[in-house]
Design a protein around this motif. Structure first.
Motif, PDB file in Angstrom:
ATOM      1  N   VAL A 262       7.179  -9.617  -1.706  1.00 45.77           N
ATOM      2  CA  VAL A 262       5.821 -10.167  -1.558  1.00 45.77           C
ATOM      3  C   VAL A 262       4.825  -9.065  -1.194  1.00 45.77           C
ATOM      4  CG1 VAL A 262       4.395 -11.721  -0.184  1.00 45.77           C
ATOM      5  CG2 VAL A 262       6.629 -12.480  -0.991  1.00 45.77           C
ATOM      6  N   ALA A 263       5.228  -8.150  -0.328  1.00 49.09           N
ATOM      7  CA  ALA A 263       4.330  -7.060   0.076  1.00 49.09           C
ATOM      8  C   ALA A 263       4.020  -6.141  -1.105  1.00 49.09           C
ATOM      9  CB  ALA A 263       4.963  -6.271   1.217  1.00 49.09           C
ATOM     10  N   VAL A 264       5.036  -5.818  -1.917  1.00 48.99           N
ATOM     11  CA  VAL A 264       4.807  -4.954  -3.083  1.00 48.99           C
ATOM     12  C   VAL A 264       3.879  -5.633  -4.082  1.00 48.99           C
ATOM     13  CG1 VAL A 264       5.925  -3.852  -5.052  1.00 48.99           C
ATOM     14  CG2 VAL A 264       6.959  -3.698  -2.785  1.00 48.99           C
ATOM     15  N   LEU A 265       4.081  -6.920  -4.338  1.00 53.29           N
ATOM     16  CA  LEU A 265       3.220  -7.644  -5.262  1.00 53.29           C
ATOM     17  C   LEU A 265       1.781  -7.724  -4.751  1.00 53.29           C
ATOM     18  CD1 LEU A 265       5.573 -10.585  -6.340  1.00 53.29           C
ATOM     19  CD2 LEU A 265       4.969  -8.536  -7.654  1.00 53.29           C
ATOM     20  N   ALA A 266       1.610  -7.908  -3.462  1.00 61.15           N
ATOM     21  CA  ALA A 266       0.256  -7.967  -2.893  1.00 61.15           C
ATOM     22  C   ALA A 266      -0.451  -6.624  -3.036  1.00 61.15           C
ATOM     23  CB  ALA A 266       0.330  -8.378  -1.426  1.00 61.15           C
ATOM     24  N   ILE A 267       0.281  -5.537  -2.815  1.00 62.16           N
ATOM     25  CA  ILE A 267      -0.329  -4.205  -2.964  1.00 62.16           C
ATOM     26  C   ILE A 267      -0.737  -3.958  -4.417  1.00 62.16           C
ATOM     27  CG2 ILE A 267       0.144  -1.738  -2.817  1.00 62.16           C
ATOM     28  CD1 ILE A 267       1.915  -2.358  -0.398  1.00 62.16           C
ATOM     29  N   LEU A 269      -1.484  -6.227  -6.664  1.00 62.89           N
ATOM     30  CA  LEU A 269      -2.609  -7.108  -6.981  1.00 62.89           C
ATOM     31  C   LEU A 269      -3.924  -6.559  -6.436  1.00 62.89           C
ATOM     32  CD1 LEU A 269      -3.407  -9.838  -8.242  1.00 62.89           C
ATOM     33  CD2 LEU A 269      -3.012 -10.881  -5.994  1.00 62.89           C
ATOM     34  N   LEU A 270      -3.908  -6.058  -5.205  1.00 61.20           N
ATOM     35  CA  LEU A 270      -5.120  -5.482  -4.621  1.00 61.20           C
ATOM     36  C   LEU A 270      -5.554  -4.222  -5.376  1.00 61.20           C
ATOM     37  CD1 LEU A 270      -4.363  -5.906  -0.811  1.00 61.20           C
ATOM     38  CD2 LEU A 270      -5.970  -7.216  -2.184  1.00 61.20           C
ATOM     39  N   ARG A 271      -4.596  -3.441  -5.806  1.00 57.75           N
ATOM     40  CA  ARG A 271      -4.944  -2.232  -6.545  1.00 57.75           C
ATOM     41  C   ARG A 271      -5.539  -2.571  -7.921  1.00 57.75           C
ATOM     42  NH1 ARG A 271      -0.881   2.866  -7.936  1.00 57.75           N
ATOM     43  NH2 ARG A 271      -2.481   4.165  -8.927  1.00 57.75           N
ATOM     44  N   HIS A 272      -5.024  -3.628  -8.543  1.00 58.76           N
ATOM     45  CA  HIS A 272      -5.532  -4.004  -9.857  1.00 58.76           C
ATOM     46  C   HIS A 272      -6.973  -4.516  -9.780  1.00 58.76           C
ATOM     47  CE1 HIS A 272      -5.525  -5.456 -13.982  1.00 58.76           C
ATOM     48  NE2 HIS A 272      -5.904  -6.657 -13.553  1.00 58.76           N
ATOM     49  N   HIS A 273      -7.295  -5.247  -8.711  1.00 53.46           N
ATOM     50  CA  HIS A 273      -8.635  -5.823  -8.555  1.00 53.46           C
ATOM     51  C   HIS A 273      -9.524  -4.984  -7.648  1.00 53.46           C
ATOM     52  CE1 HIS A 273      -7.774  -9.587 -10.664  1.00 53.46           C
ATOM     53  NE2 HIS A 273      -6.584  -9.574 -10.075  1.00 53.46           N
ATOM     54  N   ALA A 274      -9.185  -3.738  -7.446  1.00 49.31           N
ATOM     55  CA  ALA A 274     -10.013  -2.873  -6.605  1.00 49.31           C
ATOM     56  C   ALA A 274     -11.326  -2.563  -7.312  1.00 49.31           C
ATOM     57  CB  ALA A 274      -9.263  -1.578  -6.306  1.00 49.31           C
ATOM     58  N   PRO A 275     -12.441  -2.421  -6.584  1.00 47.01           N
ATOM     59  CA  PRO A 275     -13.738  -2.128  -7.224  1.00 47.01           C
ATOM     60  C   PRO A 275     -13.746  -0.731  -7.844  1.00 47.01           C
ATOM     61  CG  PRO A 275     -13.917  -1.996  -4.846  1.00 47.01           C
ATOM     62  CD  PRO A 275     -12.566  -2.544  -5.131  1.00 47.01           C
TER      63      PRO A 275
END
Length: 359
Positions: A262-267, A269-275
């Motif tokens: 879950v932690a790897v997937l969250a990281i 996801l955040l990197r993909h949607h980073a500004p």
């Protein structure tokens, strides 16, 4: 006659004094002041013991009241290592630890307590060493077997706490006057607060990262600075670096793998949607503009700006009035139809007034 009466009174007083002195025991009877001092020695002893740094104590809630308490076995060890404190008790210095605590209990300087939660919580191996909630124990007597004792008197406030409480209004006033500070002082306060905030955020992130790695890879719960977020902790406990021994059960391997995934997937996801860089630059410009407005604000400039705006409004109003009056006069002079229309309107008004008078 007066002399004889005075001699009789003196004789009565002297006989009464002889009787009282004969009835007193010099070994046991003490003056009232000494008796008062003897009653106060246990109060003084309790204050000295409570203020001593070697007696381990904690804070808990007892009947909706925060109290400071210690364990019975810790008190035995404390008095064994600091037997010189018994000299405060004067004639009672030879009492045992159990007798001393019983006297303190009888004088309502202490109260024996017990933990509210008496069962082991799920996921833990044993009861908490220092419970957060206590209740009064029915039997008020000393025991060193999982017994807790809370102080009932209000401790004297140190001088530094009094000075600190008096400094809060000054600090509040200083915060309210921040807009009128000089520019260099504003920069100093801004960078100092930003540095402290950045330090706290970095500490919490590193703390969470170490816990996550140790929990996922080793199955251990390692919290550096374990009391940094505690609501009730002394200054020494607040900045303690290394945690205590983990008393809880080891986490299961499936749970560790699940939370790591879950932690790897969250990281990701955040990197993909980073500004992107442009959005980051716009946000940085917006924040910097807000900070510049706060730093560059000056009451003298604000007052001068208000005066200039008021003056410009007055001048604009006068200009509008002059322009409207001149335009109307120009219209009247330029158009003869306008003059004729005004004359007809006046005549119709006079006819109406005459008709009303006749009625």
């Amino acid at each position: 006659m007066k002399k004889a009466g005075a001699e009789k009174k003196r004789a009565r007083r002297s006989s009464a004094a002889v009787k009282t002195t004969a009835g007193r025991d010099p070994a046991t009877d003490t003056p009232p002041r000494k008796q008062a001092n003897k009653k106060d020695v246990f109060q003084l002893f309790a204050e000295k013991v409570r203020d001593h740094k070697d007696l381990v104590s904690r804070w808990a809630v007892l009947q909706e009241t925060r109290v400071e308490y210690f364990r019975g076995k810790d008190f035995v060890t404390f008095l064994r290592n600091h037997s010189e404190l018994k000299d405060i008790l004067e004639s009672d210095r030879h009492l045992e630890v159990e007798d001393i605590v019983n006297v303190l209990l009888s004088k309502n300087l202490l109260v024996r307590c017990d933990r509210v939660v008496k069962t082991v919580r799920p996921g833990k191996r044993k009861l908490s060493t220092w419970p957060a909630h206590l209740e009064i124990y029915p039997e008020q007597e000393f025991s060193d077997n999982d017994a807790f004792f809370a102080w009932t008197f209000v401790n004297k406030r140190p001088l530094w706490q009094t000075l600190l409480s008096l400094s809060w209004p000054v600090l509040t006033l200083a915060i309210c006057l921040f807009p009128v500070y000089p520019h260099q002082a504003k920069l100093l306060i801004l960078y100092s607060c930003a540095g402290v905030l950045l330090l706290i955020i970095c500490l919490l992130l590193v703390r969470a990262l170490i816990f996550g790695l140790s929990w996922t890879l080793l199955g251990k719960r390692i919290w550096i600075f374990p009391n940094i977020l505690a609501e009730e902790a002394t200054l020494r406990e607040l900045f303690r670096f290394w945690p205590k021994k983990d008393e809880e059960e080891k986490p299961k391997l499936t749970a560790r793998i699940f939370y790591a995934t879950v932690a790897v997937l969250a990281i990701l996801l955040l990197r993909h949607h980073a500004p992107d860089e442009a959005a980051r630059a716009r946000y940085q410009k917006r924040v910097s503009n807000i900070i510049d407005d706060v730093l560059e604000w000056d009451p003298r400039l604000a007052l001068s700006g208000m005066m200039d705006s008021m003056q410009s409004e007055v001048n604009g109003t006068e200009t509008d009035n002059n322009g409207s009056s001149s335009s109307s006069s120009e219209k009247a002079a330029a158009s003869p139809d306008y003059v004729e229309h005004e004359h007809e309107h006046d005549e119709s008004t006079d006819d109406k007034d005459l008709y009303n008078d006749n009625i």
